[in-house]
Design a protein around this motif. Sequence first.
Motif, short mmCIF file in Angstrom:
data_model
loop_
_atom_site.label_atom_id
_atom_site.label_comp_id
_atom_site.label_asym_id
_atom_site.label_seq_id
_atom_site.Cartn_x
_atom_site.Cartn_y
_atom_site.Cartn_z
N THR B 16 0.31 -1.46 0.46
CA THR B 16 -0.08 0.01 0.01
C THR B 16 1.03 0.96 0.22
O THR B 16 0.53 2.33 -0.83
CB THR B 16 -1.15 0.27 1.14
OG1 THR B 16 -1.34 -1.38 1.51
CG2 THR B 16 -1.35 1.21 0.67
N ALA B 17 1.29 1.44 0.72
CA ALA B 17 2.93 2.27 1.32
C ALA B 17 3.44 2.03 -0.65
O ALA B 17 3.14 4.16 -0.85
CB ALA B 17 3.98 2.66 2.04
N GLY B 18 4.10 1.59 -0.99
CA GLY B 18 4.72 1.79 -2.16
C GLY B 18 3.79 2.12 -3.60
O GLY B 18 4.74 3.01 -4.44
N LEU B 19 2.39 1.66 -3.88
CA LEU B 19 2.30 2.57 -4.14
C LEU B 19 1.11 3.94 -4.33
O LEU B 19 1.17 4.43 -4.60
CB LEU B 19 -0.10 1.78 -4.41
CG LEU B 19 -0.91 2.15 -5.39
CD1 LEU B 19 -0.46 1.82 -6.57
CD2 LEU B 19 -1.58 1.75 -4.95
N LEU B 20 1.17 4.03 -3.16
CA LEU B 20 1.35 5.33 -2.42
C LEU B 20 2.44 6.31 -3.17
O LEU B 20 1.73 7.26 -3.60
CB LEU B 20 0.57 5.92 -1.22
CG LEU B 20 -0.40 5.11 -0.58
CD1 LEU B 20 -1.01 5.67 1.16
CD2 LEU B 20 -1.38 6.06 -1.18
N VAL B 40 -1.82 13.39 -3.87
CA VAL B 40 -1.67 11.56 -1.99
C VAL B 40 -1.90 12.12 -0.65
O VAL B 40 -2.58 12.24 0.05
CB VAL B 40 -1.40 10.71 -2.54
CG1 VAL B 40 -1.36 9.27 -1.58
CG2 VAL B 40 -1.39 9.42 -3.69
N SER B 41 -0.74 13.20 -0.43
CA SER B 41 -0.06 13.85 0.73
C SER B 41 -0.96 14.46 1.15
O SER B 41 -1.55 14.61 1.64
CB SER B 41 1.32 14.32 0.90
OG SER B 41 1.73 15.29 -0.70
N THR B 42 -1.33 15.26 -0.22
CA THR B 42 -2.96 16.15 0.12
C THR B 42 -4.12 15.27 0.46
O THR B 42 -4.60 16.16 2.23
CB THR B 42 -3.98 16.93 -1.11
OG1 THR B 42 -2.24 17.87 -1.71
CG2 THR B 42 -4.06 18.64 -0.66
N VAL B 43 -4.54 14.42 0.18
CA VAL B 43 -5.98 13.60 0.12
C VAL B 43 -5.98 13.42 1.90
O VAL B 43 -6.61 13.62 2.44
CB VAL B 43 -5.93 12.93 -0.80
CG1 VAL B 43 -7.76 11.83 -0.42
CG2 VAL B 43 -5.93 13.30 -1.61
N LEU B 44 -4.27 12.26 2.05
CA LEU B 44 -4.11 11.82 2.95
C LEU B 44 -4.70 13.09 5.20
O LEU B 44 -4.74 12.98 5.72
CB LEU B 44 -2.61 11.68 3.11
CG LEU B 44 -3.43 9.35 2.30
CD1 LEU B 44 -1.94 9.62 2.60
CD2 LEU B 44 -4.20 9.03 2.36
N LEU B 45 -4.17 13.90 4.16
CA LEU B 45 -4.00 14.78 5.10
C LEU B 45 -4.82 14.99 5.81
O LEU B 45 -5.60 15.84 6.59
CB LEU B 45 -2.96 16.19 4.45
CG LEU B 45 -2.79 17.54 5.66
CD1 LEU B 45 -1.84 16.20 6.76
CD2 LEU B 45 -1.81 18.50 4.79
#
Lengths: 262, 260
Positions: B16-20, B40-45
Amino acid sequence: MLELVDLSHTYGSYRAIDRVNLKVAQGEVVCIVGPSGCGKSTLLRSIAGLIKPTGGTVLLDGKPVDGSPENLAVVFQDYSRSLYPWMSAVANVGLPLRRRGLDKKRRDAAAMAALEQVGLAGAAAKFPWEMSGGMQQRVSIARALAYQPKLLLMDEPFGSVDAQTREELEDLTLRVCAHHGMTILLITHDVDESVYVGDRVVVLSKAPGTVVGDLPVQLPGPRDQIHTRELDAFVRLRAEVGRLVRGMTPHRNTHGFGVETR
Amino acid sequence: MPKVNGASLLRGLIGTAGLLVVLEAAGRLGAWDTERLPLVSTVLLRAGELLTDPEFLVSARSSLTTWALALLVTIAIAVPAGLLLGMVKPAELAVRPLIEFLRPIPSVALIPLVILLYSETTHMRITVAVYAALWPVLINTIYGVRDVDPLAKETLRSFGFGPGSVAYRVVLPGAAPFIATGIRLAASVAIVLVVTSELIAGGIEGIGVYITIAASGNRLDLMIGATILVGLFGILVNAVLVAGENRLFRWHRARAGAAT
């Protein structure tokens, strides 16, 4: 205490047992032996009230059986299916005691006492699937003992365990049932076992099963796996029962064992 | 029941981390317009921030309550019905054609009808979710009941127990592992249907409504963030139920293991 009068049962057009007549006295150990497919299990299930026989009557203490009788317990061959895997040994043994209206404390005490009698006091908390086959059948026997039935039915109870365990369980059954003064009806296909365990051996014919021999077993007690089995009386009686099971003409009472045949 | 151990969990996390990481890198290298579709980082935030956002939490609580109620109603209907149908063969034969007809109807297709029937959205959402979640529990219960060993039932009968006692003491516990699996499947299905009905019907609260509003404001970061939280909730529920099954039904696993 138990009387079967012309007991018959047919499944559709298949006649499993045909006019079986049998009287069992209080405290007697009667073995029913017969070739496979002689309706032994049908007979037992009719007595236990699990099926309604299509003909004849089962009388228990003089009263006709309707449904499952109060003072009766059954030990089945297939312990792994007859014990509840989600319950510990002590819970399995205690479950039927709910019918006796005992509270949990007294159920547990009675269950523990029964497990002790079959030598499983240390395994009370174990689950059936954590036990060997012999241990599981001991739990089944303990369950029947704890219930303190007047009549104990056993359907090929030692048919699924190894030979040595089988001998142990035969002796265990004889010992504890003599202690409780229980009446036992044990069904088996094993001629040796029927003579070793029984006070009386009743032979059924091939289907439709009917009584073809009723032999008293007069062997000195207490019975012992080695000595009893080498007695002349044991060997002769075993041969007699063996002939009857195979449908041969029995020897006419030449050895003085009171062989009655019809 | 799938067994999760440390090694397989670790591999899953690495994957999962690799894909992200790959998606994040692709976004930063200009693979798409990050003004439109956020990184991705924005969405996770955003997903993290949503967990403390009062507006989102009101929506989440509404969906969660609806989901829990739907699951309870499902169990209350499907387990007794399944026990009955499993034990009484004629009843099962009588109802089977009806089940076979109703089961393939997608619950989503019923949403417009159900909207017309209910003015209140919680009842509407519960009805839609129950309709879909009912089947796995019902079918599993029926099969679970059938799987109970006849000899186990006869044993209790031979001790003089009546049909009610046999059902309660043997059939129900014997079928319980199957019922639990049905409930686990139903839990996932109910999540899907609660959110779907919110998306279609709208209303004032619910995660589906929140997502719709975020969409109308062109906030893809919030939409995807909320969606991710729904997915995580689904994983969490499944994991909790699997753990519960493994713990409660050790005997069933031990048996199944011994049979193979």
